[in-house]
Design an enzyme around this catalytic site. Structure first.
Site, short mmCIF file in Angstrom:
data_model
loop_
_atom_site.label_atom_id
_atom_site.label_comp_id
_atom_site.label_asym_id
_atom_site.label_seq_id
_atom_site.Cartn_x
_atom_site.Cartn_y
_atom_site.Cartn_z
N ASP A 31 40.32 37.34 37.88
CA ASP A 31 40.84 38.60 38.39
C ASP A 31 42.36 38.59 38.29
OD1 ASP A 31 39.59 40.91 40.55
OD2 ASP A 31 41.77 40.64 40.48
N ILE A 32 42.93 39.72 37.87
CA ILE A 32 44.38 39.81 37.68
C ILE A 32 45.12 39.78 39.01
CG2 ILE A 32 44.65 42.33 37.78
CD1 ILE A 32 46.32 42.10 35.18
N HIS A 101 30.82 44.81 38.13
CA HIS A 101 31.37 43.46 38.08
C HIS A 101 31.06 42.77 39.39
CE1 HIS A 101 34.38 46.46 39.25
NE2 HIS A 101 34.84 45.57 40.12
N HIS A 103 32.23 40.01 41.84
CA HIS A 103 33.35 39.16 42.22
C HIS A 103 32.79 37.83 42.73
CE1 HIS A 103 36.53 42.42 42.69
NE2 HIS A 103 35.45 43.18 42.78
#
Ligand code: DGP
Length: 115
Positions: A31-32, A101, A103
């Site tokens: 994750d960014i 998505h 996480h």
């Protein structure tokens, strides 16, 4: 591939990402904006905008996504101390990218309930 989908572009390599795992059905990357020391996103290559749009044809895919995520959590070293799976849906759920998505959050003790 869906037009104007950020994660479809990441899968296609049009937007760079830090790969964690890749196979014919799934791609996982960091994750960014990590919310924990380990924060990996697992996405199906198939574009499904939100989890409520998945149908019976996606049942195997969704099950496999969880099983792949288990292997990733183990490889990331968070399986034993513990971690959390999160899938946000729509605005109140906090979904910001409309390509499902999962996480994987771990590497620290996580509080509950979420904000
Ligand atoms: P959600 O809010 O559940 O839709 O999660 C979307 C996540 O995607 C969020 O934690 C930040 C991450 N993200 C958004 N844009 C990018 C990007 O360009 N690259 C990466 N690696 N992650 C991104």
């Amino acid at each position: 591939m869906a037009e104007d989908c950020l994660f479809c572009k990441i899968i296609a390599g049009e937007i760079p990402s830090t790969e964690v795992y890749s196979d014919e059905k799934f791609y996982a990357f960091r994750d960014i904006n990590p919310g924990a020391p380990t924060h990996v996103l697992v996405i199906p290559r198939k574009h499904i905008a939100r989890i409520t749009e998945a149908d019976a044809n996606d049942a195997t895919l969704l099950g496999e996504m969880m099983l792949r995520a288990n292997r990733i959590a183990e490889a990331e070293g968070v399986a034993e101390p513990g971690f959390r799976y999160v899938m946000n849906c729509n605005s109140d759920g906090g979904q910001s990218v409309y390509h499902i998505h999962l996480h994987i959050l771990g590497g620290r003790a996580l509080s509950w309930p979420p904000g």
